[in-house]
Scaffold this active site. Structure first.
Site, short mmCIF file in Angstrom:
data_model
loop_
_atom_site.label_atom_id
_atom_site.label_comp_id
_atom_site.label_asym_id
_atom_site.label_seq_id
_atom_site.Cartn_x
_atom_site.Cartn_y
_atom_site.Cartn_z
N GLY A 298 -6.04 -11.13 8.32
CA GLY A 298 -5.60 -11.19 9.71
C GLY A 298 -4.85 -9.94 10.15
N CYS B 109 8.75 -38.18 -14.22
CA CYS B 109 7.47 -38.75 -14.65
C CYS B 109 6.47 -38.83 -13.50
CB CYS B 109 7.67 -40.12 -15.28
SG CYS B 109 8.34 -41.34 -14.14
N GLU C 116 13.72 -43.35 -7.76
CA GLU C 116 12.55 -43.17 -6.90
C GLU C 116 12.79 -43.68 -5.49
OE1 GLU C 116 9.27 -45.33 -8.66
OE2 GLU C 116 10.61 -46.82 -9.49
N ARG D 229 -3.20 2.89 8.70
CA ARG D 229 -3.53 1.74 7.87
C ARG D 229 -2.38 0.75 7.85
NH1 ARG D 229 -4.63 4.71 2.23
NH2 ARG D 229 -5.99 2.93 1.83
N SER E 28 14.76 -41.27 -15.02
CA SER E 28 13.47 -40.59 -14.95
C SER E 28 13.09 -40.55 -13.47
CB SER E 28 12.42 -41.37 -15.74
OG SER E 28 11.17 -40.76 -15.58
N ARG F 136 -3.43 -0.91 -6.76
CA ARG F 136 -2.50 -2.05 -6.90
C ARG F 136 -2.87 -2.79 -8.17
NH1 ARG F 136 -5.34 -4.95 -1.86
NH2 ARG F 136 -7.38 -4.76 -2.80
N ARG G 15 3.22 -47.18 -18.56
CA ARG G 15 3.22 -48.27 -17.58
C ARG G 15 2.68 -49.53 -18.22
NH1 ARG G 15 -0.08 -44.98 -13.28
NH2 ARG G 15 -1.05 -44.54 -15.27
N TYR H 249 13.34 -32.96 -19.65
CA TYR H 249 11.91 -32.90 -19.91
C TYR H 249 11.11 -33.20 -18.65
CZ TYR H 249 11.83 -38.03 -19.82
OH TYR H 249 11.94 -39.33 -19.43
N HIS I 118 -11.77 -32.44 5.31
CA HIS I 118 -11.22 -33.67 4.73
C HIS I 118 -11.65 -33.83 3.28
CE1 HIS I 118 -11.38 -38.03 3.87
NE2 HIS I 118 -10.21 -38.03 4.47
N ARG J 96 8.05 -48.52 -19.08
CA ARG J 96 8.53 -49.04 -17.80
C ARG J 96 8.15 -50.51 -17.66
NH1 ARG J 96 6.09 -46.70 -12.31
NH2 ARG J 96 4.31 -47.95 -12.95
N MET K 61 -4.38 -5.88 10.90
CA MET K 61 -5.31 -4.98 11.57
C MET K 61 -6.07 -4.11 10.57
SD MET K 61 -4.69 -2.30 14.62
CE MET K 61 -4.84 -0.86 13.59
N LYS L 174 0.83 -1.20 0.00
CA LYS L 174 0.00 0.00 0.00
C LYS L 174 0.87 1.26 0.00
CE LYS L 174 -3.82 -0.53 2.45
NZ LYS L 174 -4.38 -0.79 3.80
N GLY M 253 10.96 -40.64 -10.52
CA GLY M 253 9.60 -41.04 -10.14
C GLY M 253 9.29 -40.34 -8.84
N THR M 254 8.84 -39.10 -8.97
CA THR M 254 8.74 -38.28 -7.75
C THR M 254 7.57 -38.67 -6.85
OG1 THR M 254 7.65 -36.61 -9.09
CG2 THR M 254 9.99 -36.29 -8.63
N ASN M 255 6.61 -39.45 -7.36
CA ASN M 255 5.56 -39.93 -6.44
C ASN M 255 6.17 -40.87 -5.42
OD1 ASN M 255 3.88 -38.58 -8.13
ND2 ASN M 255 2.76 -40.36 -8.86
N ASP M 256 6.83 -41.90 -5.93
CA ASP M 256 7.46 -42.84 -5.00
C ASP M 256 8.60 -42.20 -4.24
OD1 ASP M 256 6.19 -45.29 -4.76
OD2 ASP M 256 6.88 -45.96 -6.73
P1 ADP Z 1 -7.63 -2.29 3.30
O1 ADP Z 1 -6.22 -2.67 3.49
O2 ADP Z 1 -8.58 -3.21 3.96
O3 ADP Z 1 -7.98 -1.98 1.88
P2 ADP Z 1 -7.49 0.56 3.76
O4 ADP Z 1 -6.34 1.02 4.55
O5 ADP Z 1 -7.44 0.74 2.30
O6 ADP Z 1 -7.83 -0.93 4.14
O7 ADP Z 1 -8.74 1.33 4.33
C1 ADP Z 1 -10.03 0.98 4.01
C2 ADP Z 1 -10.80 2.19 3.53
O8 ADP Z 1 -10.74 3.23 4.49
C3 ADP Z 1 -10.26 2.82 2.28
O9 ADP Z 1 -10.73 2.19 1.13
C4 ADP Z 1 -10.81 4.20 2.37
O10 ADP Z 1 -12.13 4.22 1.88
C5 ADP Z 1 -10.80 4.46 3.85
N1 ADP Z 1 -9.66 5.30 4.20
C6 ADP Z 1 -8.44 4.94 4.57
N2 ADP Z 1 -7.65 6.00 4.78
C7 ADP Z 1 -8.41 7.08 4.51
C8 ADP Z 1 -8.18 8.47 4.53
N3 ADP Z 1 -7.00 8.97 4.85
N4 ADP Z 1 -9.19 9.28 4.18
C9 ADP Z 1 -10.38 8.78 3.85
N5 ADP Z 1 -10.67 7.48 3.82
C10 ADP Z 1 -9.69 6.63 4.14
MG MG Z 2 7.34 -45.92 -8.72
MG MG Z 3 -7.99 -0.60 0.78
#
Ligand code: ADP
Ligand code: MG
Ligand code: MG
Length: 900
Positions: free
Chosen positions: A100, A852, A765, A91, A784, A335, A576, A872, A451, A631, A102, A22, A786-789
């Site tokens: 995960g 293979c 293998e 951010r 050759s 991005r 085979r 190959y 599973h 083989r 923040m 970002k 035989g990466t499974n075995d």
């Molecule tokens: P994520 O990584 O989940 O995309 P962001 O850091 O992009 O999170 O923040 C989520 C949203 O928060 C952004 O799409 C934007 O709409 C809002 N946001 C973040 N920073 C600002 C800012 N400085 N001004 C206004 N809106 C913001």
């Molecule tokens: Mg074998």
């Molecule tokens: Mg964003």
């Protein structure tokens, strides 16, 4: 002094390691002259230091002050100023976007005093108090780890007190009361007051972002994706811009092209009078980007201009987050955007046509996995169908069959020639046989790491899991739909593993156009009319031109060989011979096993020989002019006999009826008992068979050589290669090699066709074979792998036993990101491959090297085999195009593509 903070003009898109994705892209946009709110980025180095020491580096605070002062200057406002405060967002942003981490905290800089100032300068009371309560709520939840529901409950109470369900009906006074209650929650939960000091708010939020690097979800994700644990995350501090100041403000997301189809055009959503995630949170109906033109033409036009600037600059599809504050456009993120497989191929070619990228770059814009995706059978889009449930799309493909509620039922039905869908609440290791037999698997419980999902993906079987609307009663053998309809065992259903949808009845399945293209059934006109097929055709040609690795196919039948050839295989890497001993030939094998005298044995072999020869003639014909590695027999012989259990049962039945087994039945039973092995995988198989059952490998070699002679005499160009499996010591190979060389001399003399140059080689293998490969190469003209075995023997586990039993556990706990049977374990098995390749070539520089195992069709593994210098890869016919593509991509990167 180490630099821990970077201003926008000090960064660029290539600094993702230090600034995160970002931050690097915000800097890039700023430097391109695009409107990015004044911001700075705290580096991943600061995060690493914090995580190591438990506190941030000493010099960080002063550096932050310096950059706060800069953005204060640019904005003409001071952070937290009680009369006219600058507000910022904090951010997270790691090198790879990761679940995960923040969530963003908006509106930092508000406190009891500045909220009043903000309401005065904006003349908007409601806006100011709403912003403050958002800060308290986000800060409480994400920074202080207070349960989000505590805050939401207060919001709900306030709304119901007003008799409404919408935030929009709350006014400034309501929000002021909510602010008081939120502060109370924070005090109660943490024992401390909400920090009124803006700098402290910022630092606390920053520390929480740092800590979120080690959240449980983030750790698990990194383990699975093999993202190094020590990268750390950056923190972006951005001046707030407000999309929630009224109808002349708003926030939106956009793509420069359609990420689903690749079509160029205007794609995105916009929401007036909104902030942050409102646009994706579904709180109100958004408008399409095209409609934004109507409500704010100037901002819209500017956005369009920026989108084409970004595309020209990044030379790829970009996704964008933006905000409009009182008609002024601000860019908040961009991005290179994710896209579907179809879009990836189309966009890569569009960009070449637009002169934005080279063909070599286009090759790097698509992946083998995406190609696989385009090759799965599909339900006919035109067919009428009735959907009865939707679950998780656990393993792609389209499957039709009768419902079977248990594994034994499924196996039975399949043996009767039926197609079945195994339907279970969830599967367990006992279901393996049923899963193998079934066309597809449907469960009502469990997610993408259940599973059923893991095993199905490993097998390449279609699977829909967690279809919770279905009430599955395995005992009663019924499946009850949401509307009460009951489906019983035997009813036909269709499941779509690509979308997760389940239909009643048989939905017709069609080969997708890309497969038709590889099959050669599309006309030039068909190809020209289909942008996707055209793109695939073009990229495949680039890949073939680029690649060093050759691609062969594993094929045991003339039909498979022919298909492999259509798909572009340059030979057979593994043919085979075991299936050639099944069916009506089984009695002949029984005779061989039971033979007591040499004459009996010779007679048994003699009756097998002509059949074998005919098999080989056909395959060599299908692959005329291309190498075919055959083989010799590999599996333990008792696989061709009835099982011990079957025999015992037959015996018991006979005894119950008061008579005994027939004499030959008795002999078979004795043989079964004699040959029973505790660990057949590690027993009498491979070259050991050839050594113990005298004449067996010689018979096979003779059949191959005679077939070759016959083809040559018919004017063909057969290129057989004889491969001896499971060699662990060079002595084993030497003995077999001598025997086969003798046969070759004989057949040459008999037929007048010189076959003494037919290559003889071995599979690698076993770890011992890899380790002694230098010696083995003295007797082998080719290896050759035989990466499974080799995977089984290196790890010491048998695939059939472990995939169904504990692999899902291992994957859930991050021990593997992916099964080592799917993607080569480079650190272990791969090292053996590399070692053996090098040692082998040292002994015999012209040693021909291939692979293979199934890894020969796996994208990541192919890149590895290319680096190790194999000649190959060989994979299933269907995977041949994938291997061609990935081999091309691998060579392409070696030449140094600058993409991303
Ligand atoms: P994520 O990584 O989940 O995309 P962001 O850091 O992009 O999170 O923040 C989520 C949203 O928060 C952004 O799409 C934007 O709409 C809002 N946001 C973040 N920073 C600002 C800012 N400085 N001004 C206004 N809106 C913001
Ligand atoms: Mg074998
Ligand atoms: Mg964003």
């Amino acid at each position: 002094m180490k630099k821990f903070v970077y201003g926008l003009s000090e960064g660029n898109k290539d600094m993702k390691d230090l600034l995160g994705g970002k931050g690097a892209n915000l800097a890039e946009m700023h430097n391109m002259g695009l409107p990015v709110p004044p911001s700075f980025t705290i580096t991943t180095d600061a995060c690493k230091a914090y995580l190591e020491q438990g506190s941030e580096p000493e010099e960080l605070s002063a550096q932050i002050d310096e950059y706060i002062a800069k953005i204060e200057d640019e904005n003409g406002k001071k952070l937290g100023d009680p009369s006219d405060p600058l507000l910022v967002s904090v951010r997270s942003g790691a090198k790879f976007s990761m679940p995960g981490m923040m969530e963003t905290v908006l509106n930092i800089g508000l406190n009891d005093a500045s909220v009043v100032g903000l309401s005065k300068v904006t003349g908007n009371d409601r806006f100011a108090w709403d912003s403050y309560r958002r800060l308290l709520q986000m800060f409480g939840k994400t920074v202080l780890d207070i349960e989000g529901e505590k805050f939401e409950d207060v919001m709900d109470e306030a709304k119901s007190a007003k008799g409404t369900t919408s935030d929009l009906d709350l006014d400034a006074a309501d929000f002021a009361r909510i602010v008081e209650r939120f502060k109370g929650i924070i005090k109660d939960e943490t024992g401390k007051d909400f920090p009124q000091d803006s700098k402290e708010q910022l630092l606390e939020a920053m520390r929480a972002v740092f800590r979120s690097w080690n959240s449980e979800r983030a750790i698990l994700y990194r383990r699975q994706e093999r993202i190094p644990a020590d990268l750390g995350t950056a923190v972006n501090v951005c001046s707030m811009v407000f999309g929630n100041l009224g109808m002349e403000s708003g926030t939106g997301v956009a793509f420069t092209r359609d990420p689903a189809s690749g079509q160029q055009g205007v794609y995105g959503d916009y929401l007036q009078n909104a902030q942050g995630e409102d646009v994706v949170a579904g709180i109100r109906n958004t408008m399409s980007l095209a409609d934004m033109e109507r409500v704010d033409k100037a901002a819209y036009d500017e956005l369009m201009g920026i989108m084409s600037t970004l595309e020209a600059h990044y030379k790829d599809l970009c996704d964008i987050e933006f905000t409009v504050q009182n008609k002024k456009l601000w860019m908040l993120q961009t991005r290179v955007g994710k896209r579907t497989a179809e879009a990836a191929f189309k966009i890569a070619c569009q960009l070449v046509d637009e002169g934005k990228i080279s063909e070599a770059e286009a090759l790097q814009r698509v992946t083998g996995d995406q190609l696989v995706n385009l090759m799965f059978p599909k339900f006919d889009a035109k067919a009428e169908k009735k959907r009865i449930a939707r679950g998780m799309n656990a393993s792609p493909g389209a499957a039709v069959g009768q419902i079977c509620f248990s594994s034994p039922d499924a196996v039975l039905a399949v043996n009767e020639g039926k197609k079945v869908i195994l339907v279970r609440r969830e599967t367990n290791p006992d279901d393996l046989s049923g899963m193998m037999a079934a066309q597809g698997i449907l469960t009502s419980r469990g997610g993408k790491t259940s599973h059923a999902a893991v095993v199905a993906r490993g097998m390449g079987k279609t699977c829909v899991c967690g279809a919770e609307e279905l009430d599955i009663d395995v005992r009663a053998r019924t499946m009850t739909l949401k509307d009460g309809t009951v489906l019983r065992a035997g009813a036909v259903i269709s499941i779509d593993g690509t979308t997760g949808e389940v239909y009643t009845g048989e939905v017709p399945v069609v080969d997708p156009p890309v497969v038709q293209y590889f099959e050669g059934t599309l006309s030039e006109a068909d190809i020209a009319a289909d942008e996707l097929v055209r793109a695939v055709d073009r990229i495949m040609k680039i890949a073939d031109k680029t690649r060093r690795l050759r691609v062969r196919s594993n094929a045991d039948t003339p039909e498979d060989a022919a298909r492999a050839r259509r798909f572009g295989a340059q030979g057979i890497g593994l043919c085979r011979t075991e299936h050639m001993f099944l069916g009506d030939r089984r009695p002949l094998v029984e005779r061989l096993i039971l033979a007591e005298s040499d004459e009996e044995k010779a007679a048994a072999l003699g009756s097998l020989a002509p059949l074998q020869k005919a098999d080989f003639v056909e395959i060599l014909q299908a692959m005329d002019g291309l190498p075919v590695t055959i083989r010799l027999l590999d599996p333990p012989l008792h696989e061709f006999l009835p099982s011990q259990v079957e025999m015992a049962a037959a015996h018991a039945v006979a005894q119950a009826k008061g008579h005994d087994l027939e004499a030959d039945q008795k002999k078979i039973m004795a043989a079964v008992e004699r040959m029973h092995e505790q660990n057949p995988m590690l027993g009498l198989r491979g070259v050991r068979l050839g050594l113990v059952i005298r004449g067996l490998f010689e018979m096979q070699a003779r059949a191959i050589l005679e077939a070759a002679a016959e083809r040559r005499q018919a004017g063909g160009d057969p290129k057989p290669e004889i491969m001896i499996p499971l060699v662990g010591a060079v002595q084993e190979l030497e003995i077999m090699r001598d025997a086969i060389t003798k046969v070759a001399a004989q057949v040459s003399a008999e037929t007048g066709v010189d076959l003494t140059d037919v290559p003889i080689g071995t599979m690698i293998e076993l770890p011992r074979a890899a380790i002694t490969a230098g010696e083995i190469a003295e007797a082998a003209e080719f290896f050759s792998f035989g990466t499974n075995d080799l995977t089984q023997t290196t790890w010491g586990f048998s695939r059939d036993d472990v995939e169904g039993s504990f692999f899902s556990n291992y994957i859930e706990r991050g021990i593997f990101g992916v099964s080592p049977f799917e993607t080569l374990d480079q650190g272990g098995v791969g090292r053996l491959v590399k070692l053996a390749a090098e040692a082998g070539r040292q002994t015999r520089p012209e040693l021909h090297l291939g692979v293979c195992g199934e890894h020969g069709g796996d994208p990541q593994s192919i890149h590895f085999f290319d680096t190790v210098g194999l000649d190959y890869v060989s994979c299933s016919p269907f995977r041949v195009p994938v291997a061609r593509l990935e081999a091309g991509r691998s060579s392409g990167t070696a030449e140094g593509s600058d993409f991303r």
